[in-house]
Enzyme design. Structure first.
Site, short mmCIF file in Angstrom:
data_model
loop_
_atom_site.label_atom_id
_atom_site.label_comp_id
_atom_site.label_asym_id
_atom_site.label_seq_id
_atom_site.Cartn_x
_atom_site.Cartn_y
_atom_site.Cartn_z
N ASP A 21 8.65 4.99 0.98
CA ASP A 21 9.65 5.57 1.87
C ASP A 21 10.45 6.45 0.66
O ASP A 21 10.86 6.07 -0.50
CB ASP A 21 10.76 4.79 2.53
CG ASP A 21 11.06 5.61 3.63
OD1 ASP A 21 11.10 6.51 3.99
OD2 ASP A 21 12.35 5.25 3.79
N HIS A 38 5.72 14.70 -0.15
CA HIS A 38 4.74 14.00 0.01
C HIS A 38 3.40 14.24 -0.78
O HIS A 38 2.81 13.18 -1.14
CB HIS A 38 3.91 14.47 1.48
CG HIS A 38 5.00 13.98 2.55
ND1 HIS A 38 5.68 12.86 2.53
CD2 HIS A 38 5.71 14.76 3.53
CE1 HIS A 38 6.64 12.87 3.74
NE2 HIS A 38 6.45 13.92 4.27
N LEU A 132 -9.88 -4.93 -6.06
CA LEU A 132 -8.78 -4.72 -5.39
C LEU A 132 -9.11 -4.27 -3.76
O LEU A 132 -9.85 -3.11 -3.81
CB LEU A 132 -7.68 -3.65 -5.77
CG LEU A 132 -6.69 -3.35 -4.83
CD1 LEU A 132 -5.42 -4.32 -5.16
CD2 LEU A 132 -6.01 -1.92 -5.52
C1 IPE Z 1 8.37 3.97 7.55
O1 IPE Z 1 9.22 5.08 6.79
C2 IPE Z 1 6.88 4.54 7.63
C3 IPE Z 1 6.39 5.02 6.47
C4 IPE Z 1 6.70 5.03 5.02
C5 IPE Z 1 4.86 5.48 6.60
P1 IPE Z 1 10.09 5.95 7.81
O2 IPE Z 1 10.82 6.80 7.05
O3 IPE Z 1 9.35 6.51 8.60
O4 IPE Z 1 11.26 4.83 8.46
P2 IPE Z 1 12.43 4.96 9.18
O5 IPE Z 1 12.33 5.96 10.38
O6 IPE Z 1 13.35 5.73 8.19
O7 IPE Z 1 12.64 3.63 9.77
C1 IPE Z 2 7.85 8.28 3.56
O1 IPE Z 2 8.79 9.17 3.26
C2 IPE Z 2 6.59 9.06 4.03
C3 IPE Z 2 6.05 8.91 5.50
C4 IPE Z 2 7.04 8.45 6.27
C5 IPE Z 2 4.82 9.56 5.69
P1 IPE Z 2 9.68 9.86 4.06
O2 IPE Z 2 9.15 11.41 4.49
O3 IPE Z 2 10.12 9.20 5.17
O4 IPE Z 2 10.78 10.22 3.20
P2 IPE Z 2 12.33 10.12 3.43
O5 IPE Z 2 12.70 9.07 4.13
O6 IPE Z 2 12.80 11.21 4.57
O7 IPE Z 2 12.95 10.38 2.16
MG MG Z 3 11.57 7.74 5.37
#
Ligand code: IPE
Ligand code: IPE
Ligand code: MG
Length: 252
Positions: A21, A38, A132
């Site tokens: 995240d 990303h 792995l």
């Molecule tokens: C969880 O992250 C999903 C992934 C990292 C793929 P999110 O950013 O979507 O989670 P929430 O919405 O903050 O809980």
């Molecule tokens: C996690 O990073 C990646 C996915 C959920 C695909 P985020 O896109 O949720 O990044 P933040 O939480 O907005 O910073």
């Molecule tokens: Mg996120």
């Protein structure tokens, strides 16, 4: 497996599961579009996969796209889909050369035919590899996983192959994703949030939880070493007392 050799000689976790995240915030901090975050996230994935393979970790499960992530703006979702596709196209042969076995969990029916084909090809190419196991959770949700398992259990019952009193934890586990792999020992979430966000709900029952404020694109080998160090410093008790575990009189 006894209490003192649960993670081979070096006591490393056998299975690490990561919620990657913070990509969006990483980009926003740099006044860049979330997409760039990303892309930077994919680079971090490459480094962490290599590091896990080198450390002889058995399984690495990465949460790439949750069943809730479809709620994001359409252009972000389609960018993420293109990125999966491009990454698969570019990386699968390299993973294969390095003996990595690639697996996907989640409801793949929602993906384009093209992406589903690439996923199936990647799994088929690498399925015999002994290094792995890299599990990518894509359109995955822990609740979805439990539902799809229960649907299969119900089908067995309807077919008369299963009695209700035969349903226990072991049986349900058999129908869940990654039932053939060891359960996660170490759960890591980057990006500062301290929640599970519908990741492996059942399978995380006894994982050690590790949260870091580091945003995923900044999470590197040293960050992973820190998390593993924290894991190794903990006493896993699985309901026993600390004395029982130390006395090694039990089998975990
Ligand atoms: C969880 O992250 C999903 C992934 C990292 C793929 P999110 O950013 O979507 O989670 P929430 O919405 O903050 O809980
Ligand atoms: C996690 O990073 C990646 C996915 C959920 C695909 P985020 O896109 O949720 O990044 P933040 O939480 O907005 O910073
Ligand atoms: Mg996120």
């Amino acid at each position: 497996m006894s209490a003192d050799d649960s993670n081979k000689d070096n006591n490393n976790p056998r299975h690490i599961a990561i919620i990657m995240d913070g990509n969006g915030r990483w980009a926003q901090k740099r006044h860049m579009p979330r997409t760039i975050g990303h892309q930077a996230g994919v680079k971090a994935v490459r480094k962490i996969v290599e590091h896990c393979a080198r450390q002889e970790i058995e399984v690495l499960t990465l949460f790439a796209f949750s069943s809730e992530n479809w709620r994001r703006p359409e252009d972000e979702v389609s960018t993420l889909m293109s990125l999966f596709m491009a990454t698969l196209q570019r990386e699968v042969s390299k993973l294969h050369r390095n003996g990595i076995r690639l697996r996907f969990i989640g409801d793949r029916a929602a993906f384009s035919d093209n992406l589903q084909d690439k996923i199936a090809e990647g799994e088929a190419l690498t399925c015999e590899n002994k290094g792995l196991t890299l599990v990518v959770a894509a359109n995955y949700g822990g609740r979805w996983d439990i539902c799809q398992a229960l649907r299969k259990v119900a089908e067995k019952m309807l077919a008369g192959e299963l009695k209700n009193y035969e349903i226990d934890e072991k049986l349900i586990t058999q129908y869940l994703s990654i039932a053939d792999l060891p359960e996660p020992d170490l759960f890591i979430r980057t990006g500062g949030e301290q929640r599970v966000s519908n990741f492996l709900l059942w399978q995380l029952a006894y994982a050690e939880l590790y949260f870091t404020a580091t945003l995923w694109p900044d999470f590197d080998q040293n960050s992973l070493d820190e998390a593993i160090k924290s894991f190794k410093s903990r006493q896993r008790r699985f309901g026993y007392t600390g004395e029982q575990v130390l006395g090694k009189s039990i089998t975990l």
